[in-house]
Design a protein around this motif. Structure first.
Motif, mmCIF file in Angstrom:
data_model
loop_
_atom_site.group_PDB
_atom_site.id
_atom_site.type_symbol
_atom_site.label_atom_id
_atom_site.label_comp_id
_atom_site.label_asym_id
_atom_site.label_seq_id
_atom_site.Cartn_x
_atom_site.Cartn_y
_atom_site.Cartn_z
ATOM 1 N N LEU A 294 0.829 -1.208 0.000
ATOM 2 C CA LEU A 294 0.000 0.000 0.000
ATOM 3 C C LEU A 294 0.862 1.258 0.000
ATOM 4 O O LEU A 294 0.558 2.231 -0.703
ATOM 5 N N ALA A 295 1.933 1.237 0.759
ATOM 6 C CA ALA A 295 2.824 2.401 0.813
ATOM 7 C C ALA A 295 3.475 2.659 -0.543
ATOM 8 O O ALA A 295 3.580 3.808 -0.990
ATOM 9 N N ILE A 296 3.897 1.601 -1.210
ATOM 10 C CA ILE A 296 4.521 1.755 -2.530
ATOM 11 C C ILE A 296 3.511 2.334 -3.524
ATOM 12 O O ILE A 296 3.823 3.260 -4.289
ATOM 13 N N SER A 297 2.268 1.811 -3.498
ATOM 14 C CA SER A 297 1.227 2.327 -4.396
ATOM 15 C C SER A 297 0.907 3.788 -4.086
ATOM 16 O O SER A 297 0.648 4.591 -4.983
ATOM 17 N N LEU A 331 6.921 4.116 3.309
ATOM 18 C CA LEU A 331 6.727 5.423 2.686
ATOM 19 C C LEU A 331 8.016 6.238 2.723
ATOM 20 O O LEU A 331 8.400 6.856 1.723
ATOM 21 N N SER A 332 8.684 6.231 3.875
ATOM 22 C CA SER A 332 9.923 6.988 4.024
ATOM 23 C C SER A 332 10.986 6.506 3.039
ATOM 24 O O SER A 332 11.667 7.308 2.389
ATOM 25 N N GLU A 333 11.103 5.184 2.922
ATOM 26 C CA GLU A 333 12.094 4.615 2.004
ATOM 27 C C GLU A 333 11.759 4.952 0.556
ATOM 28 O O GLU A 333 12.640 5.323 -0.234
ATOM 29 N N SER A 336 12.150 8.698 -0.390
ATOM 30 C CA SER A 336 13.555 9.132 -0.432
ATOM 31 C C SER A 336 14.190 8.886 -1.788
ATOM 32 O O SER A 336 15.223 9.474 -2.113
ATOM 33 N N GLN A 337 13.587 8.017 -2.600
ATOM 34 C CA GLN A 337 14.111 7.700 -3.930
ATOM 35 C C GLN A 337 13.487 8.557 -5.031
ATOM 36 O O GLN A 337 13.839 8.411 -6.205
ATOM 37 N N GLN A 338 12.556 9.444 -4.648
ATOM 38 C CA GLN A 338 11.861 10.254 -5.649
ATOM 39 C C GLN A 338 12.596 11.568 -5.884
ATOM 40 O O GLN A 338 13.004 12.247 -4.947
ATOM 41 N N PHE A 459 -12.975 2.145 -3.903
ATOM 42 C CA PHE A 459 -12.609 1.048 -3.015
ATOM 43 C C PHE A 459 -11.368 0.336 -3.554
ATOM 44 O O PHE A 459 -11.332 -0.113 -4.696
ATOM 45 N N ASN A 460 -10.338 0.275 -2.693
ATOM 46 C CA ASN A 460 -9.106 -0.475 -2.970
ATOM 47 C C ASN A 460 -8.451 -0.080 -4.290
ATOM 48 O O ASN A 460 -7.993 -0.927 -5.062
ATOM 49 N N GLN A 461 -8.395 1.212 -4.521
ATOM 50 C CA GLN A 461 -7.708 1.737 -5.692
ATOM 51 C C GLN A 461 -7.255 3.156 -5.399
ATOM 52 O O GLN A 461 -7.935 3.899 -4.685
ATOM 53 N N MET A 462 -6.100 3.535 -5.934
ATOM 54 C CA MET A 462 -5.614 4.890 -5.754
ATOM 55 C C MET A 462 -6.459 5.854 -6.601
ATOM 56 O O MET A 462 -7.019 5.473 -7.617
#
Length: 525
Positions: A294-297, A331-333, A336-338, A459-462
């Motif tokens: 979820l964090a990656i999405s 999320l933090s990780e 930081s790559q963006q 529901f369950n989508q960004m």
């Protein structure tokens, strides 16, 4: 096509009024800007004047007299012709839009396709209407008074002013959804170009001008005015020949224009999309299982267009838990790559930087993670904060939209705190709820509460992205929209520029085609 070759693209820098490009060298001029290089472009554009506004509004009024009488099939052919002409110029339009906005070529190609598809969708709707029309039969024997025959139809409002949006130089600008739906309704359109992409607007205007000619439409049905001056916008919306306004932009500017429309001697509707933080509600069970994915999405959604989508997820609401801590760590990780990057304009970038600085100084805010440090002063850095439900509820400025690559996690101690956050939210374009079926069953009342704050519940989508289709609603309670009953995307967007009219005891030959007895969608009561 590289930057040097783009500078050789021939542009008039003029305004398109009554089928002609007009403007001369005794006027003030402005230039568009390359946000990536942070440099002015060599293209020059004439500032519109009060005389140009008078010419454009009179031309639109004259054209409306004939255009409102076109058949749905004729308007459908016109919209299809615009899509065809845009496609024929897609390479140069996309190349110029890329240098004026810094948006990726692939994104702009997709946006051009969307622009053409929504034109075609309205054309399809005009040829195959789905909306019912109603007729009540007369009853001359009814007592104490006879009942007349009546039929309910719709007619176009009149000339519509459309403001180009900074973040969508095609889909929400000269040939975008507001223009397409107004033309489909039978209204003439005056486009006030966004000063961030005037060259793109001129090229789109040239494509539309060819469609006007090929379809033998009154030339004043579409106009383009170029300007970087706020006074021109105010003069347009207060002109007595303008019947409605379509706007996508900031709350500050939108509210000024909306108030001007309301204060006119004859007030007119202002259909504005003014901002949204598009909250994400992450329910307990799914967070425990899928925190990392979820964090990656979430970061992927946040970074689309460098956070400059109207549906970008700006607030993440969840219960405190170990799952939330894992979510924050990922999320933090990921953030930081963006990369830091330029925004659509220096003005937008400056506003973003000022808002972020204020949050960083706020005692109730904690930085969860930052993107790569900016290489240039005009670049903006992605960032994610966290705060408590109490702090979020008590500080209205924290709840304001930040247009750019940032988000705030709101940590709630229990469901009641989550409900209190919902209660404090203003109107939103959309909200997403991430959870399992068991979550949805247990929290039905919470979900109902969310639905009263948004125009679309997911529901369950960004949330990033809006499907252009019959069932879409892109609006919501204020300030997401200035008219909670309208949408700016989808077939129903046409309703903004129509008004109801009842024909009572009308001779049949005076009725429009969609109120004739032969109309397939006529419902008789």
């Amino acid at each position: 096509m590289n930057t040097q070759h783009l500078q050789t693209v021939k542009l008039t820098g003029q305004h398109f009024i009554s089928g002609q490009w007009i403007g001369n060298n005794d006027r003030d001029i402005f230039s568009s800007h390359n946000p990536v290089l942070n440099q002015k472009l060599k293209w020059k554009f004439f500032e519109a004047t009060a005389k140009d506004i008078d010419l454009a509004t009179q031309s639109a009024t004259d054209a409306f007299q004939s255009y409102r009488n076109t058949t749905p099939a004729q308007r459908a052919d016109f919209l299809d012709a615009i899509a065809t002409e845009l496609n024929s110029d897609i390479a140069i339009i996309v190349a110029v839009a890329q240098i004026e906005t810094g948006l990726p070529i692939a994104r702009l190609q997709g946006e051009t396709a969307r622009t053409c598809n929504q034109l075609k969708l309205f054309a399809q709707h005009l040829r195959n209407p789905t909306e019912p029309r109603y007729m009540d039969k007369a009853d001359p024997n009814r007592t104490p008074a006879p009942k007349p025959e009546s039929r309910l139809g719709y007619i176009p409002l009149g000339p519509v002013v459309v403001f180009g949006a900074s973040n969508f130089p095609l889909a929400f600008s000269a040939a975008g959804g507001d223009t397409a739906s107004a033309l489909a309704a039978g209204c003439s359109v005056i486009v006030k170009s966004h000063p961030a992409h005037p060259a793109t607007t001129e090229l789109v205007g040239k494509a539309i001008s060819r469609a006007i000619e090929s379809c033998s439409i009154a030339p004043g049905v579409f106009s383009v005015l170029q300007s970087s001056l706020p006074d021109i916008a105010a003069s347009l919306v207060t002109n007595d020949k303008v019947a409605a306004v379509g706007f996508t932009g900031s709350l500050k500017v939108g509210r000024i224009l909306a108030d001007l429309c309301a204060a006119r001697e004859t007030p007119i509707p202002f259909f504005g999309e003014l901002g949204s933080v598009n909250p994400q509600f992450i329910l307990p069970n799914i967070l425990e299982k899928d925190a990392e994915s979820l964090a990656i999405s979430q970061v992927q959604s946040l970074m689309m267009g460098h956070g400059q989508f109207c549906t970008s997820p700006g607030v993440l609401i969840s219960l405190s838990s170990q799952g939330l801590e894992r979510y924050k760590a990922t999320l933090s990780e990921e953030i930081s790559q963006q990369a830091s990057a330029p925004m659509l304009s220096n003005g937008i970038a400056k506003t973003y930087q000022q808002q972020i600085e204020r949050l960083e100084k706020h005692s109730g805010m904690t930085v969860v993670g930052r993107g790569i440090s900016p290489e240039q002063p005009h670049h903006t850095q992605p960032i994610i904060f966290s705060t408590s439900a109490e702090c979020f509820n008590q500080n209205p400025q924290i709840r304001d939209e930040i247009f750019g690559p940032s988000a705030i996690i709101v940590e709630c101690s229990d469901i009641n705190k989550m409900q209190s956050v919902i209660n404090k939210l203003e109107g939103q374009l959309c909200a997403s709820i991430h959870g399992f079926e068991s979550d949805f069953e247990q929290l039905q009342e919470l979900i109902r509460s969310i639905s009263y704050k948004v125009g679309r519940i997911i529901f369950n989508q960004m949330p990033t992205g809006v499907e252009v289709c019959y069932s879409m609603n892109h609006g919501g309670p204020y300030p997401a929209s200035t008219n909670v009953q309208s949408t700016s995307v989808g077939v129903s967007a046409i309703k903004r520029f129509l008004r109801p009219i009842c024909y009572q005891n009308s001779p049949t030959y005076l009725l429009p085609a969609d109120l004739q007895d032969s109309f397939s969608n006529l419902i008789v009561k």
